[in-house]
Design an enzyme around this catalytic site. Structure first.
Site, mmCIF file in Angstrom:
data_model
loop_
_atom_site.group_PDB
_atom_site.id
_atom_site.type_symbol
_atom_site.label_atom_id
_atom_site.label_comp_id
_atom_site.label_asym_id
_atom_site.label_seq_id
_atom_site.Cartn_x
_atom_site.Cartn_y
_atom_site.Cartn_z
ATOM 1 N N SER A 1 0.750 -1.298 0.103
ATOM 2 C CA SER A 1 0.091 0.080 -0.448
ATOM 3 C C SER A 1 0.954 1.269 -0.369
ATOM 4 O O SER A 1 1.482 1.177 0.441
ATOM 5 C CB SER A 1 -1.147 0.361 1.346
ATOM 6 O OG SER A 1 -1.790 1.032 1.337
ATOM 7 N N TYR B 1 -2.958 -0.555 10.153
ATOM 8 C CA TYR B 1 -2.834 -1.480 8.530
ATOM 9 C C TYR B 1 -1.996 -0.352 7.913
ATOM 10 O O TYR B 1 -1.099 -1.269 7.500
ATOM 11 C CB TYR B 1 -3.699 -0.216 7.883
ATOM 12 C CG TYR B 1 -4.329 -0.707 6.140
ATOM 13 C CD1 TYR B 1 -4.619 -1.613 5.732
ATOM 14 C CD2 TYR B 1 -3.540 0.815 5.468
ATOM 15 C CE1 TYR B 1 -4.739 -1.873 3.982
ATOM 16 C CE2 TYR B 1 -3.717 -0.101 4.042
ATOM 17 C CZ TYR B 1 -3.408 -0.865 3.901
ATOM 18 O OH TYR B 1 -3.901 -0.812 2.457
#
Length: 249
Positions: free
Chosen positions: A139, A152
């Site tokens: 990500s 995350y």
């Protein structure tokens, strides 16, 4: 490219589905794996309608027994696995001070332990073949950080560093390992959750992207296909940012 078999996780929709369909265009048989096997039907049907080969697989990637059974089904149906796309993941917007041990562990179980388990399960096939391609979907949050996304971002940052170490360990066996950190990609569960939560107008978001458009799952899939190709055998341990220039390196 000769006949090869790939497993793509989180492949019922979004980036995983796009990667599955794109790899199938190159003649690769696809194990379409997601938490809910029934949700894989649409991806499998699209591949078959285009003349490709695919099988639906259901498993929680963070549970070794489920993942092992899914990999065994794929191997029995299609043959040894030589390509793995670790795409399955969950997002999270918990403020740091409200993060619980249980939530932290869940995020890391799926986003970090999952890729570890799947890679272990297919590694022997790749070693036996003397050829393998592993693409980890991380990500851009791992590169920039993000508010209310400490867990995350940290879990995806671990994927980036796992990629670098795996590449060095597996390289002598003809196996490459790379990662793609997507930027703002439309039509995925995570991107829509981000947009809904932060209510950022599209025109404002586009000003942060040099190419002035949102990404699409196919943009990630095209990069994934390139990394999985025979011609990319000298590319390993790399972070291939597909983000329209939002993050540059």
């Amino acid at each position: 490219m000769s006949y090869k078999v790939a497993i793509v996780t989180g492949a019922a929709a979004g980036i995983g589905a796009a990667c599955s369909k794109r790899l199938a265009q190159d003649g690769i048989a696809i194990g379409v794996l997601d938490l809910d096997e029934a949700r894989c039907a649409e991806t499998v049907a699209a591949i078959k309608q285009a003349g490709g080969t695919a099988i639906a697989l259901g498993a929680d990637v963070s549970h070794r027994e489920q993942a092992s059974a899914a990999v065994a089904r794929c191997r029995d149906a299609l043959g040894p696995i030589s390509i793995l796309v670790n795409n399955a993941g969950i997002t999270d917007f918990t403020p740091f001070e409200e993060m619980t041990d249980e939530r932290w562990d869940l995020i890391f179980a799926i986003n970090t332990r999952g890729p570890m388990i799947l890679t272990q399960l297919v590694l022997k096939d790749m070693k036996d073949a003397g050829w393998g391609r592993i693409v980890n979907i991380s990500s851009s949050s791992a590169q920039t950080g993000a508010i209310n996304m400490v867990a995350y971002s940290a879990s995806k940052g671990a994927v980036v560093t796992m990629t670098r170490s795996m590449a060095q360990e597996f390289g002598p066996y003809g196996i490459t390992v790379n990662n793609i950190p997507p930027g703002s990609v439309m039509g995925t569960i995570m991107s829509e959750a981000n947009r809904e939560r932060f209510q950022i107008p599209t025109e404002v978001l586009l000003q942060t992207i040099p190419v002035r458009r949102m990404g699409e799952p196919g943009d990630i899939a095209n990069a994934c296909a390139w990394l999985c190709h025979e011609a990319s055998g000298y590319v390993t341990g790399q972070t291939i940012g597909v983000n329209g220039g939002r993050v540059v390196s």
